[in-house]
Design an enzyme around this catalytic site. Structure first.
Site, PDB file in Angstrom:
ATOM      1  N   HIS A  54       0.849  -1.189   0.000  1.00  0.00           N
ATOM      2  CA  HIS A  54       0.000   0.000   0.000  1.00  0.00           C
ATOM      3  C   HIS A  54       0.891   1.248   0.000  1.00  0.00           C
ATOM      4  O   HIS A  54       2.112   1.135   0.156  1.00  0.00           O
ATOM      5  CB  HIS A  54      -0.939   0.008   1.224  1.00  0.00           C
ATOM      6  CG  HIS A  54      -0.235   0.091   2.538  1.00  0.00           C
ATOM      7  ND1 HIS A  54      -0.091  -0.985   3.380  1.00  0.00           N
ATOM      8  CD2 HIS A  54       0.393   1.126   3.157  1.00  0.00           C
ATOM      9  CE1 HIS A  54       0.570  -0.623   4.456  1.00  0.00           C
ATOM     10  NE2 HIS A  54       0.884   0.658   4.340  1.00  0.00           N
TER      11      HIS A  54
HETATM   12  P1  TYD Z   1      -1.550  -2.409   7.489  1.00  0.00           P
HETATM   13  O1  TYD Z   1      -0.990  -1.040   7.683  1.00  0.00           O
HETATM   14  O2  TYD Z   1      -2.277  -2.681   6.212  1.00  0.00           O
HETATM   15  O3  TYD Z   1      -0.393  -3.498   7.682  1.00  0.00           O
HETATM   16  P2  TYD Z   1       0.916  -3.898   6.847  1.00  0.00           P
HETATM   17  O4  TYD Z   1       1.349  -2.752   6.006  1.00  0.00           O
HETATM   18  O5  TYD Z   1       1.911  -4.237   7.896  1.00  0.00           O
HETATM   19  O6  TYD Z   1       0.605  -5.104   6.029  1.00  0.00           O
HETATM   20  O7  TYD Z   1      -2.484  -2.743   8.736  1.00  0.00           O
HETATM   21  C1  TYD Z   1      -3.026  -4.037   8.948  1.00  0.00           C
HETATM   22  C2  TYD Z   1      -4.286  -3.906   9.772  1.00  0.00           C
HETATM   23  O8  TYD Z   1      -4.005  -3.332  11.053  1.00  0.00           O
HETATM   24  C3  TYD Z   1      -5.341  -3.020   9.132  1.00  0.00           C
HETATM   25  O9  TYD Z   1      -6.606  -3.655   9.262  1.00  0.00           O
HETATM   26  C4  TYD Z   1      -5.347  -1.755   9.939  1.00  0.00           C
HETATM   27  C5  TYD Z   1      -4.800  -2.179  11.288  1.00  0.00           C
HETATM   28  N1  TYD Z   1      -3.972  -1.106  11.898  1.00  0.00           N
HETATM   29  C6  TYD Z   1      -4.490  -0.347  12.932  1.00  0.00           C
HETATM   30  O10 TYD Z   1      -5.638  -0.529  13.375  1.00  0.00           O
HETATM   31  N2  TYD Z   1      -3.705   0.639  13.485  1.00  0.00           N
HETATM   32  C7  TYD Z   1      -2.453   0.898  13.050  1.00  0.00           C
HETATM   33  O11 TYD Z   1      -1.759   1.818  13.572  1.00  0.00           O
HETATM   34  C8  TYD Z   1      -1.932   0.113  11.960  1.00  0.00           C
HETATM   35  C9  TYD Z   1      -0.556   0.355  11.421  1.00  0.00           C
HETATM   36  C10 TYD Z   1      -2.729  -0.883  11.416  1.00  0.00           C
END
Ligand code: TYD
Length: 138
Positions: A54
């Site tokens: 992302h």
């Molecule tokens: P995401 O940022 O997409 O993870 P990565 O880049 O590590 O694959 O986040 C994964 C899930 O966690 C998503 O459903 C949102 C949640 N999340 C939070 O609730 N708070 C946060 O600060 C972060 C970073 C993620």
């Protein structure tokens, strides 16, 4: 300022040496180019798993390998680069508008993120097509 991977660099962080262990303090707006509003860390990543996939519209981040190692691939829509992080006193600054993929996590790796804002799902670009439209100003 246009989002470019050339604005995303590995920063050397302070390190307070001690024979009984080292400390790395990080001051927002001082050691890194943004104020820190949120800290989160990613751990217990199963072997072979990838994360990320992302971009963010406004968020600035510093990514640190607090333990172990992993690769961060950055993509600004034109150029790509992959950075390996494996030392806790170095951090990769990621400016807004950069697609990132996280891979090659070592066993026990801890990916620490210092972020400029609270969690906001509206700040995410989770589709590569939307990301390209965003960076190309469509
Ligand atoms: P995401 O940022 O997409 O993870 P990565 O880049 O590590 O694959 O986040 C994964 C899930 O966690 C998503 O459903 C949102 C949640 N999340 C939070 O609730 N708070 C946060 O600060 C972060 C970073 C993620």
């Amino acid at each position: 300022m246009k989002s470019s991977i050339f604005n995303c660099n590995v920063l050397e962080l302070p390190k307070i040496h001690n024979r009984a262990g080292n400390i790395t303090p990080v001051h927002g707006n001082n050691d890194i180019p943004f104020p820190v509003e949120r800290v989160y860390y990613l751990y217990d990543v199963p072997g072979g798993e990838t994360r990320g996939g992302h971009a963010h519209k406004k968020l600035h981040q510093l990514i640190v390998a607090a333990s172990g190692s992993f690769d961060v691939t950055l993509d600004d829509g034109k150029n790509k680069k992959t950075v390996t992080l494996n030392r806790p006193n170095y951090g990769l600054y990621v400016c807004p508008g950069i697609w990132r993929d996280l891979s090659n996590f070592s066993s026990g790796a801890v990916l620490l993120v210092l972020a400029s804002a609270k969690y906001d799902e509206n700040d995410y670009l989770r589709e590569y097509k939307s990301f390209l439209e965003f960076v190309n100003g469509l």
